[in-house]
Each structure stands twice: as structure tokens, then as C-alpha cells.
Design a protein around this motif. Structure first.
Motif, PDB file in Angstrom:
ATOM      1  N   GLN A 103      -6.094   6.076   1.822  1.00  0.00           N
ATOM      2  CA  GLN A 103      -6.843   4.896   2.239  1.00  0.00           C
ATOM      3  C   GLN A 103      -6.051   3.616   1.966  1.00  0.00           C
ATOM      4  N   LYS A 104      -5.449   3.524   0.785  1.00  0.00           N
ATOM      5  CA  LYS A 104      -4.674   2.329   0.431  1.00  0.00           C
ATOM      6  C   LYS A 104      -3.441   2.195   1.324  1.00  0.00           C
ATOM      7  N   ILE A 105      -2.780   3.297   1.629  1.00  0.00           N
ATOM      8  CA  ILE A 105      -1.595   3.243   2.488  1.00  0.00           C
ATOM      9  C   ILE A 105      -1.987   2.812   3.896  1.00  0.00           C
ATOM     10  N   VAL A 106      -3.087   3.327   4.396  1.00  0.00           N
ATOM     11  CA  VAL A 106      -3.568   2.926   5.732  1.00  0.00           C
ATOM     12  C   VAL A 106      -3.882   1.429   5.743  1.00  0.00           C
ATOM     13  N   GLU A 107      -4.533   0.942   4.691  1.00  0.00           N
ATOM     14  CA  GLU A 107      -4.831  -0.490   4.593  1.00  0.00           C
ATOM     15  C   GLU A 107      -3.546  -1.314   4.570  1.00  0.00           C
ATOM     16  N   LEU A 108      -2.550  -0.869   3.824  1.00  0.00           N
ATOM     17  CA  LEU A 108      -1.270  -1.577   3.762  1.00  0.00           C
ATOM     18  C   LEU A 108      -0.589  -1.572   5.128  1.00  0.00           C
ATOM     19  N   LYS A 109      -0.640  -0.435   5.812  1.00  0.00           N
ATOM     20  CA  LYS A 109      -0.026  -0.317   7.135  1.00  0.00           C
ATOM     21  C   LYS A 109      -0.705  -1.269   8.122  1.00  0.00           C
ATOM     22  N   GLU A 110      -2.027  -1.334   8.048  1.00  0.00           N
ATOM     23  CA  GLU A 110      -2.779  -2.223   8.943  1.00  0.00           C
ATOM     24  C   GLU A 110      -2.497  -3.687   8.656  1.00  0.00           C
ATOM     25  N   SER A 111      -2.163  -4.021   7.410  1.00  0.00           N
ATOM     26  CA  SER A 111      -1.864  -5.409   7.050  1.00  0.00           C
ATOM     27  C   SER A 111      -0.410  -5.771   7.344  1.00  0.00           C
ATOM     28  N   GLY A 112       0.352  -4.820   7.887  1.00  0.00           N
ATOM     29  CA  GLY A 112       1.711  -5.110   8.312  1.00  0.00           C
ATOM     30  C   GLY A 112       2.801  -4.623   7.381  1.00  0.00           C
ATOM     31  N   VAL A 113       2.448  -3.972   6.313  1.00  0.00           N
ATOM     32  CA  VAL A 113       3.452  -3.452   5.378  1.00  0.00           C
ATOM     33  C   VAL A 113       3.854  -2.058   5.856  1.00  0.00           C
ATOM     34  N   THR A 114       5.102  -1.941   6.338  1.00  0.00           N
ATOM     35  CA  THR A 114       5.559  -0.650   6.851  1.00  0.00           C
ATOM     36  C   THR A 114       6.793  -0.139   6.133  1.00  0.00           C
ATOM     37  N   ASN A 115       7.380  -0.951   5.278  1.00  0.00           N
ATOM     38  CA  ASN A 115       8.560  -0.547   4.523  1.00  0.00           C
ATOM     39  C   ASN A 115       8.128   0.365   3.376  1.00  0.00           C
ATOM     40  N   ILE A 116       8.722   1.543   3.284  1.00  0.00           N
ATOM     41  CA  ILE A 116       8.348   2.515   2.263  1.00  0.00           C
ATOM     42  C   ILE A 116       8.535   1.934   0.854  1.00  0.00           C
ATOM     43  N   GLY A 117       9.585   1.180   0.662  1.00  0.00           N
ATOM     44  CA  GLY A 117       9.839   0.561  -0.647  1.00  0.00           C
ATOM     45  C   GLY A 117       8.738  -0.405  -1.042  1.00  0.00           C
ATOM     46  N   GLN A 118       8.272  -1.201  -0.078  1.00  0.00           N
ATOM     47  CA  GLN A 118       7.191  -2.143  -0.365  1.00  0.00           C
ATOM     48  C   GLN A 118       5.891  -1.407  -0.684  1.00  0.00           C
ATOM     49  N   ILE A 119       5.639  -0.329   0.034  1.00  0.00           N
ATOM     50  CA  ILE A 119       4.428   0.456  -0.218  1.00  0.00           C
ATOM     51  C   ILE A 119       4.488   1.068  -1.612  1.00  0.00           C
ATOM     52  N   MET A 120       5.636   1.636  -1.959  1.00  0.00           N
ATOM     53  CA  MET A 120       5.792   2.233  -3.293  1.00  0.00           C
ATOM     54  C   MET A 120       5.604   1.173  -4.389  1.00  0.00           C
ATOM     55  N   LYS A 121       6.058  -0.065  -4.131  1.00  0.00           N
ATOM     56  CA  LYS A 121       5.889  -1.148  -5.094  1.00  0.00           C
ATOM     57  C   LYS A 121       4.413  -1.438  -5.343  1.00  0.00           C
ATOM     58  N   GLU A 122       3.613  -1.322  -4.295  1.00  0.00           N
ATOM     59  CA  GLU A 122       2.174  -1.556  -4.423  1.00  0.00           C
ATOM     60  C   GLU A 122       1.523  -0.543  -5.367  1.00  0.00           C
ATOM     61  N   PHE A 123       2.096   0.653  -5.451  1.00  0.00           N
ATOM     62  CA  PHE A 123       1.546   1.713  -6.298  1.00  0.00           C
ATOM     63  C   PHE A 123       2.188   1.748  -7.682  1.00  0.00           C
ATOM     64  N   ALA A 124       3.176   0.889  -7.929  1.00  0.00           N
ATOM     65  CA  ALA A 124       3.940   0.933  -9.176  1.00  0.00           C
ATOM     66  C   ALA A 124       3.066   0.783 -10.419  1.00  0.00           C
ATOM     67  N   SER A 125       2.071  -0.078 -10.351  1.00  0.00           N
ATOM     68  CA  SER A 125       1.251  -0.315 -11.548  1.00  0.00           C
ATOM     69  C   SER A 125      -0.053   0.482 -11.544  1.00  0.00           C
ATOM     70  N   LEU A 126      -0.241   1.319 -10.544  1.00  0.00           N
ATOM     71  CA  LEU A 126      -1.471   2.102 -10.442  1.00  0.00           C
ATOM     72  C   LEU A 126      -1.283   3.499 -11.026  1.00  0.00           C
ATOM     73  N   PRO A 127      -2.360   4.100 -11.514  1.00  0.00           N
ATOM     74  CA  PRO A 127      -2.253   5.460 -12.064  1.00  0.00           C
ATOM     75  C   PRO A 127      -2.217   6.508 -10.951  1.00  0.00           C
ATOM     76  N   VAL A 128      -1.016   6.766 -10.448  1.00  0.00           N
ATOM     77  CA  VAL A 128      -0.844   7.730  -9.356  1.00  0.00           C
ATOM     78  C   VAL A 128       0.359   8.616  -9.617  1.00  0.00           C
ATOM     79  N   ASP A 129       0.371   9.749  -8.947  1.00  0.00           N
ATOM     80  CA  ASP A 129       1.530  10.629  -8.957  1.00  0.00           C
ATOM     81  C   ASP A 129       2.432  10.145  -7.823  1.00  0.00           C
ATOM     82  N   ARG A 130       3.596   9.640  -8.162  1.00  0.00           N
ATOM     83  CA  ARG A 130       4.510   9.053  -7.159  1.00  0.00           C
ATOM     84  C   ARG A 130       4.899  10.069  -6.081  1.00  0.00           C
ATOM     85  N   LYS A 131       4.960  11.328  -6.442  1.00  0.00           N
ATOM     86  CA  LYS A 131       5.318  12.370  -5.482  1.00  0.00           C
ATOM     87  C   LYS A 131       4.244  12.472  -4.388  1.00  0.00           C
ATOM     88  N   ILE A 132       2.980  12.409  -4.794  1.00  0.00           N
ATOM     89  CA  ILE A 132       1.885  12.471  -3.824  1.00  0.00           C
ATOM     90  C   ILE A 132       1.919  11.234  -2.931  1.00  0.00           C
TER      91      ILE A 132
END
Length: 141
Positions: A103-132
Motif C-alpha cells: 500500500q505504501k509503495i503504491v501511494e509513493l508511486k502515485e505521488s511520483g516517486v519511482t526511483n527504487i532508492g528513494q522508495i527504500m529511503k522512505e522505509f529506512a526508519s520503518l520497522p520492515v524487512d528490507r528484503k520484502i
């Protein structure tokens, strides 16, 4: 109560209850915290830094579980690793589910963020498994 204090209190509880699995695991975690504090000259590590130590330990235990096969007669090793993982999960924040990540990735994509590095940065401080997160990015993009 800080995470370090909670680990110390739980260590003493495990020691008094003669819960050797919890006592040994928490002893290792406490030792790791003390080593890092001593090497960096910091008096007390932050909860975020302790969470990184816990995540590293969880990752190591998961790799151990993958390497152990019940056929090898190491059933008790598997049980111990699972118990240790459950103990550590009690100290870590709840991980985001795959649906929440999608859901968060879809929201980021819709807001114009398509660079994988930028998307990964958005998840940097969140409790997630980076592999997933990486897998979901590949699916969604």
C-alpha cells in the motif's frame, strides 16, 4: 523504561526463574550492548541502536534455522532457536505486513516517486524487512 533497562530486568527474571534459554540469550545481548558502549565511548546506547543489535541477532537466528534440518537429529537446536526468536520479538516493534508495504509503495508511486532508492529511503526508519520491501517494489513497478 528504556530497552536496555527492560532487557536487564528480564535477564534477572530469567535468572531467578532458572530459564536458561532466556538467561543465556539476554546475557549475550547485554554483552553486545556493553561491548559497543565501551568501544564507542557512549555511556548508554539509544533504543534504536539496541534495536539494531536485536535485529542482527534475529537475522542470525533465522539463518541458523534455515541451516538446521530436523532430519539431522538437531530438533532441540531448532526448538531453542525458535524460543530465542520469540523472546527477541518481544523487544522489537511490530513489523509492517506485506499488504501495508504494498500500500505504501503504491501511494509513493502515485505521488511520483519511482526511483527504487528513494522508495527504500522512505522505509529506512520503518520497522520492515528490507528484503520484502525490495520484492514488493519489483512486483509493483
Amino acid at each position: 523504561m528504556t530497552l536496555k533497562e527492560k532487557i536487564s530486568v528480564d535477564y534477572m527474571s530469567a535468572f531467578r526463574a532458572k530459564n536458561t534459554v532466556a538467561k543465556n540469550l539476554l546475557s549475550v545481548i547485554k554483552g553486545e550492548i556493553q561491548t559497543i558502549e565501551k568501544n564507542t565511548g557512549v555511556e548508554t546506547l539509544s533504543d534504536d541502536e539496541i534495536t539494531k543489535i536485536l535485529n542482527k541477532t534475529v537475522k542470525s537466528l533465522n539463518e541458523t534455522l534455515k541451516s538446521l534440518a530436523p532430519v539431522d537429529g538437531k530438533g532441540e537446536d531448532i526448538v531453542q532457536a525458535v524460543v530465542e526468536l520469540s523472546i527477541l520479538q518481544g523487544y522489537l516493534p511490530k513489523q509492517m505486513s506485506k499488504d501495508e508495504i504494498t500500500q505504501k509503495i503504491v501511494e509513493l508511486k502515485e505521488s511520483g516517486v519511482t526511483n527504487i532508492g528513494q522508495i527504500m529511503k522512505e522505509f529506512a526508519s520503518l520497522p520492515v524487512d528490507r528484503k520484502i520491501v525490495s520484492e514488493v517494489i519489483k512486483e509493483v513497478m
